[in-house]
Write an enzyme that holds these catalytic residues in place. Sequence first.
Site, PDB file in Angstrom:
ATOM      1  N   ARG A 150       0.848  -1.189   0.000  1.00  0.00           N
ATOM      2  CA  ARG A 150       0.000   0.000   0.000  1.00  0.00           C
ATOM      3  C   ARG A 150       0.888   1.246   0.000  1.00  0.00           C
ATOM      4  NH1 ARG A 150      -2.106  -3.489   4.013  1.00  0.00           N
ATOM      5  NH2 ARG A 150      -4.246  -4.209   3.626  1.00  0.00           N
ATOM      6  N   LYS A 174      -1.861  -2.514   7.793  1.00  0.00           N
ATOM      7  CA  LYS A 174      -3.098  -2.185   8.498  1.00  0.00           C
ATOM      8  C   LYS A 174      -3.280  -3.105   9.696  1.00  0.00           C
ATOM      9  CE  LYS A 174      -6.107  -0.017   5.052  1.00  0.00           C
ATOM     10  NZ  LYS A 174      -7.403  -0.123   4.349  1.00  0.00           N
ATOM     11  N   HIS A 249      -2.647   3.358  -6.059  1.00  0.00           N
ATOM     12  CA  HIS A 249      -3.233   2.140  -5.493  1.00  0.00           C
ATOM     13  C   HIS A 249      -3.546   1.104  -6.571  1.00  0.00           C
ATOM     14  CE1 HIS A 249      -4.785   0.090  -1.991  1.00  0.00           C
ATOM     15  NE2 HIS A 249      -5.894  -0.211  -2.631  1.00  0.00           N
ATOM     16  N   ARG A 252      -1.152  -1.773  -6.820  1.00  0.00           N
ATOM     17  CA  ARG A 252      -1.429  -2.893  -5.904  1.00  0.00           C
ATOM     18  C   ARG A 252      -2.473  -3.822  -6.515  1.00  0.00           C
ATOM     19  NH1 ARG A 252      -1.604  -4.483  -0.303  1.00  0.00           N
ATOM     20  NH2 ARG A 252      -3.717  -4.799   0.497  1.00  0.00           N
ATOM     21  N   HIS A 275      -4.204  -8.710   3.832  1.00  0.00           N
ATOM     22  CA  HIS A 275      -5.636  -8.587   4.074  1.00  0.00           C
ATOM     23  C   HIS A 275      -6.023  -9.369   5.322  1.00  0.00           C
ATOM     24  CE1 HIS A 275      -6.686  -7.665  -0.412  1.00  0.00           C
ATOM     25  NE2 HIS A 275      -6.404  -6.575   0.273  1.00  0.00           N
ATOM     26  N   TYR A 284     -10.176  -9.484  -6.450  1.00  0.00           N
ATOM     27  CA  TYR A 284      -9.180  -9.565  -7.514  1.00  0.00           C
ATOM     28  C   TYR A 284      -9.334 -10.804  -8.389  1.00  0.00           C
ATOM     29  CZ  TYR A 284      -7.047  -5.961  -4.665  1.00  0.00           C
ATOM     30  OH  TYR A 284      -6.828  -4.812  -3.953  1.00  0.00           O
TER      31      TYR A 284
END
Length: 321
Positions: A150, A174, A249, A252, A275, A284
Amino acid sequence: MMTEEIQEQYADELEAFHIWMKDAGYTGHTVKSYTGDVVEFLVSIQGKSLEQVKKLHVLSFLSRARERGVSDATRNRKHAAVNCFYKSLIELELLTNNPAFGIKKSKTEKNRAPVFLDESGLTRFLESVEGKYRTRNLAVFLLMGYMGLRVGEVHALDCKDYNAERRTLDVFGKGRKWRSLPVPETVANVLSQAMAERLDPWRPKEEALFVSQKGKRLSIRSIQLISTETFERFQQESPANQRQNFSSHKLRHSFATMMLRRGADLRTVQELLGHASIQTTTVYTHVTSREKEEAMALLEVKLPMFNAQPLHYNLEESRNS
């Protein structure tokens, strides 16, 4: 009311919110975004005390934001900011009620295939990287396009996070979670060169892997601007109606799509992307119209009621019809 007046009136509450966010481990980017949203909300309540604010006032603030044309995602971020603001003040025993609690999120678009570059497009994009800091910028884009980082993760990288001997990169993502990623040889070569050419930081103890021309950690906004400029060069020869809304982004997205199309399993891609839920990764697994046509071309349609040769799905005719 002016922003300065608002910051003065609610100075204690805003300071408490900052302390709460930092203690919770929010990134500098999130702290800045949420603070801006909360100040905007405080302006909207026109000097009311925080105890006087009702759910209607919060909903009115969010509705006016939508009327100005902000996206569903931005509206939801503003809601999250105000909700966290009140949550922090309740936890710090400054308030007892949260008027933002229970307000529904706006429904965002689902099942829409993300914009991405295929492998040839990604190569051409990287060829568009130029300028005085080409090696640094190339390393930044390789980390996003060939390792799935990211923008905020690239921004947060320190020199010590890269192990050149083992060719691994430790990424702080994250949810305050670390993940260790293997670095492809080509990416490793460019990364090593970028580190060798790294500018001397303005502050002696600055550990940032990527440094700006001012000698400070390369900001998220700077990475986004460099990306925008490069995408403009990348598409400058394309007709205006064929240009896509690419952003940093999207690199990614390109990495995730490329990995899945090369046969990587969904769980592995989830780990590489950082994730928390595999459901996030499934976006995706989209396929292109071309791939759908090629799949349909494999079908053999037989009509037993006719004495005729089996019908085959004709790829070229389907495109021309």
